[in-house]
Design a protein around this motif. Sequence first.
Motif, PDB file in Angstrom:
ATOM      1  N   GLU A  66      66.689  69.751 -27.165  1.00 59.15           N
ATOM      2  CA  GLU A  66      65.473  69.088 -26.691  1.00 59.15           C
ATOM      3  C   GLU A  66      65.612  67.569 -26.731  1.00 59.15           C
ATOM      4  N   GLN A  67      66.262  67.057 -27.759  1.00 58.76           N
ATOM      5  CA  GLN A  67      66.443  65.609 -27.911  1.00 58.76           C
ATOM      6  C   GLN A  67      67.364  65.049 -26.826  1.00 58.76           C
ATOM      7  N   SER A  68      68.403  65.783 -26.471  1.00 60.95           N
ATOM      8  CA  SER A  68      69.374  65.264 -25.503  1.00 60.95           C
ATOM      9  C   SER A  68      68.999  65.565 -24.054  1.00 60.95           C
ATOM     10  N   ALA A  69      68.014  66.421 -23.817  1.00 61.38           N
ATOM     11  CA  ALA A  69      67.637  66.820 -22.461  1.00 61.38           C
ATOM     12  C   ALA A  69      67.265  65.641 -21.547  1.00 61.38           C
ATOM     13  N   PRO A  70      66.456  64.683 -21.991  1.00 67.10           N
ATOM     14  CA  PRO A  70      66.097  63.583 -21.083  1.00 67.10           C
ATOM     15  C   PRO A  70      67.307  62.781 -20.599  1.00 67.10           C
ATOM     16  N   ALA A  73      69.171  64.883 -18.043  1.00 67.78           N
ATOM     17  CA  ALA A  73      68.431  64.972 -16.785  1.00 67.78           C
ATOM     18  C   ALA A  73      68.572  63.678 -15.990  1.00 67.78           C
ATOM     19  N   GLU A  74      68.672  62.571 -16.697  1.00 69.58           N
ATOM     20  CA  GLU A  74      68.798  61.263 -16.065  1.00 69.58           C
ATOM     21  C   GLU A  74      70.052  61.160 -15.198  1.00 69.58           C
TER      22      GLU A  74
END
Length: 97
Positions: A66-70, A73-74
């Motif tokens: 969850e922490q690395s998802a953004p 996605a970028e």
Amino acid sequence: MPFCTIVEFEWTETFGQEQFATMIERAGPVDEIPASCVSRIVGVDDTGARVIEVWRSGADAQAFAEQSAPALAEIQMAPPSRVTGFETTAYWAAPAG
């Protein structure tokens, strides 16, 4: 109980070793692993890449995802071709040094 994750990527026309290297860099420092990660193995070959991690718990693995998802996605990376996770029934490692 330790929790293992296996994430596999297949190279495509738009996602290859260069994009994978960028993804790894954005996921966190490449010379260290998160405190809750016991071990990490990353391998690349002509067909794709594999990331195998052992976490202290499934909750720790989920929190890191969850922490690395953004950041992932970028860079608009291709989705993994396979993701699996399981509680380990045994985990051994040689002592460091």
